[in-house]
Design a protein around this motif. Sequence first.
Motif, PDB file in Angstrom:
ATOM      1  N   VAL A  18       2.347  44.146  28.435  1.00 47.04           N
ATOM      2  CA  VAL A  18       2.274  45.173  29.401  1.00 47.04           C
ATOM      3  C   VAL A  18       1.629  44.992  30.728  1.00 47.04           C
ATOM      4  CG1 VAL A  18       1.524  46.765  27.322  1.00 47.04           C
ATOM      5  CG2 VAL A  18      -0.340  45.232  28.414  1.00 47.04           C
ATOM      6  N   GLY A  19       2.033  43.642  31.226  1.00 44.68           N
ATOM      7  CA  GLY A  19       1.675  43.124  32.638  1.00 44.68           C
ATOM      8  C   GLY A  19       0.246  42.402  32.614  1.00 44.68           C
ATOM      9  N   LEU A  20      -0.468  42.058  31.433  1.00 41.22           N
ATOM     10  CA  LEU A  20      -1.732  41.549  31.644  1.00 41.22           C
ATOM     11  C   LEU A  20      -1.820  40.259  30.994  1.00 41.22           C
ATOM     12  CD1 LEU A  20      -3.579  44.788  30.292  1.00 41.22           C
ATOM     13  CD2 LEU A  20      -3.531  44.029  32.836  1.00 41.22           C
TER      14      LEU A  20
ATOM     15  N   GLY B  28      -4.125  48.109  21.078  1.00 41.28           N
ATOM     16  CA  GLY B  28      -5.219  47.493  22.149  1.00 41.28           C
ATOM     17  C   GLY B  28      -4.363  46.910  23.283  1.00 41.28           C
ATOM     18  N   ALA B  29      -3.358  46.580  23.436  1.00 41.07           N
ATOM     19  CA  ALA B  29      -2.730  46.364  24.854  1.00 41.07           C
ATOM     20  C   ALA B  29      -2.622  47.845  25.368  1.00 41.07           C
ATOM     21  CB  ALA B  29      -1.319  45.651  24.561  1.00 41.07           C
TER      22      ALA B  29
ATOM     23  N   PHE C 221      -4.644  36.696  14.584  1.00 43.42           N
ATOM     24  CA  PHE C 221      -4.302  37.803  15.772  1.00 43.42           C
ATOM     25  C   PHE C 221      -4.374  37.014  17.284  1.00 43.42           C
ATOM     26  CE2 PHE C 221      -5.740  40.850  12.365  1.00 43.42           C
ATOM     27  CZ  PHE C 221      -4.585  41.460  12.438  1.00 43.42           C
ATOM     28  N   LYS C 222      -4.616  35.827  17.286  1.00 44.59           N
ATOM     29  CA  LYS C 222      -5.149  35.283  18.389  1.00 44.59           C
ATOM     30  C   LYS C 222      -3.834  34.975  19.483  1.00 44.59           C
ATOM     31  CE  LYS C 222      -7.489  31.205  20.625  1.00 44.59           C
ATOM     32  NZ  LYS C 222      -8.170  29.992  20.340  1.00 44.59           N
ATOM     33  N   GLU C 223      -2.853  34.514  18.981  1.00 45.58           N
ATOM     34  CA  GLU C 223      -1.703  34.241  19.942  1.00 45.58           C
ATOM     35  C   GLU C 223      -1.148  35.728  20.178  1.00 45.58           C
ATOM     36  OE1 GLU C 223       0.746  31.700  21.976  1.00 45.58           O
ATOM     37  OE2 GLU C 223      -0.447  31.108  20.476  1.00 45.58           O
ATOM     38  N   GLY C 224      -0.930  36.603  18.981  1.00 49.67           N
ATOM     39  CA  GLY C 224      -0.368  37.818  19.059  1.00 49.67           C
ATOM     40  C   GLY C 224      -0.791  39.018  19.988  1.00 49.67           C
ATOM     41  N   LEU C 225      -2.302  38.696  20.472  1.00 50.79           N
ATOM     42  CA  LEU C 225      -2.981  39.538  21.187  1.00 50.79           C
ATOM     43  C   LEU C 225      -2.725  38.992  22.741  1.00 50.79           C
ATOM     44  CD1 LEU C 225      -5.235  41.913  21.457  1.00 50.79           C
ATOM     45  CD2 LEU C 225      -6.923  40.261  21.658  1.00 50.79           C
TER      46      LEU C 225
END
Length: 379
Positions: A316-318, A275-276, A305-309
Amino acid sequence: MNDVFITKASTYLPNEPVSNDEMETYLGYINEKPSKAKALILRNNKITTRYYALDQEGKPTHTNAQITAKAVEGLFDENFGKKDIELLSCGTTSADQIQPSHASMVHGELNLNKSIEINTSTGLCNSGMNAFNYGFLSVKAGVKENAVCVGSERFSSWMTADKFNHEAENLKLLEERPIIAFKREFLRWMLSDGAGALLLQNKPRTDSVSLKVEFIDFYSYAHEIEACMYAGCEKQEDGSLKSWADYPSDEWLKQSIFALKQDTKILDQYILVKGAESLRSSFDKHNLDPNTIDHVLAHISSGYFKEGLKNEFANVGLDFPWEKWFYNLSEVGNIGAGSIFIALEQLMNSGKLKKGEKVLLCVPESGRFAYSCALLTVC
């Protein structure tokens, strides 16, 4: 090419919200016993209420087509009515039948008294975004002046105990523990029913919030990764899928072939990192600065998945700060193809949006790891 605007959004959630303690009242008890996995799954997914198109006896109260039509009807007002629809584009995982198409059935429910173009997108969570993209491109190309795009699900009827009891009985006969495989039961405690609809037009409204659609991007990693979420088939040891059509009919119930299943091992391994990776590709492609994003709406299947996302995006700089994220998962549950539409409708009608702000939509699909994203500008 025309500019395209979301000029109105609508949500339909069937019946009253169902609490965690009430779930098995609606879905029933597999093998007449409370689930041992339920508490653990609910603790991780952090969903507290969801909606079912069922009564407390587990009987259906709505079809998917009816839920979808209700969401579409919420778009009608003095500026746009039934007679004005030019294109109906519907996405779902859980159509009421294999054929005819879902959009055909929704068109029939709406009683429009006219012929229109229809499109059905099937698959998993991205089917809603695919339906959105079809409408977006049709209006952008000038083929249509408007499009109604809908994402919907009716998962509850897939999850009732009677769909799994035959497998439990078969396991008893084999003298195994009559506990349904985790890959099947996992999703019983994750999914919800509902629909969200968007009206796309080639001009914004001046009296209410409109959102200009800047782009919609899609990515698939099926060339790298085997299937993770599937139904109507069974996963083989080599990672391939064996179709329901290749099983004797008496095996369909014994193995719950039509049940929705998820391989949680590869889900955890790939869902966030890919996703990232895909979102980074879109930011590079469109030369976007993450600091210009004001609202982040990311569909997640579970609060787990909230924290991990957030962390994977940051890697990746986002690195979007928490105050920019918008979630409604805990209140409405995971509505698959409809989730991003329903979250966007809630944000559009919240009074929080200001002219010029940027809204980012992100949708992952674990079926065989496909992703989509869209950028919207508040008008």
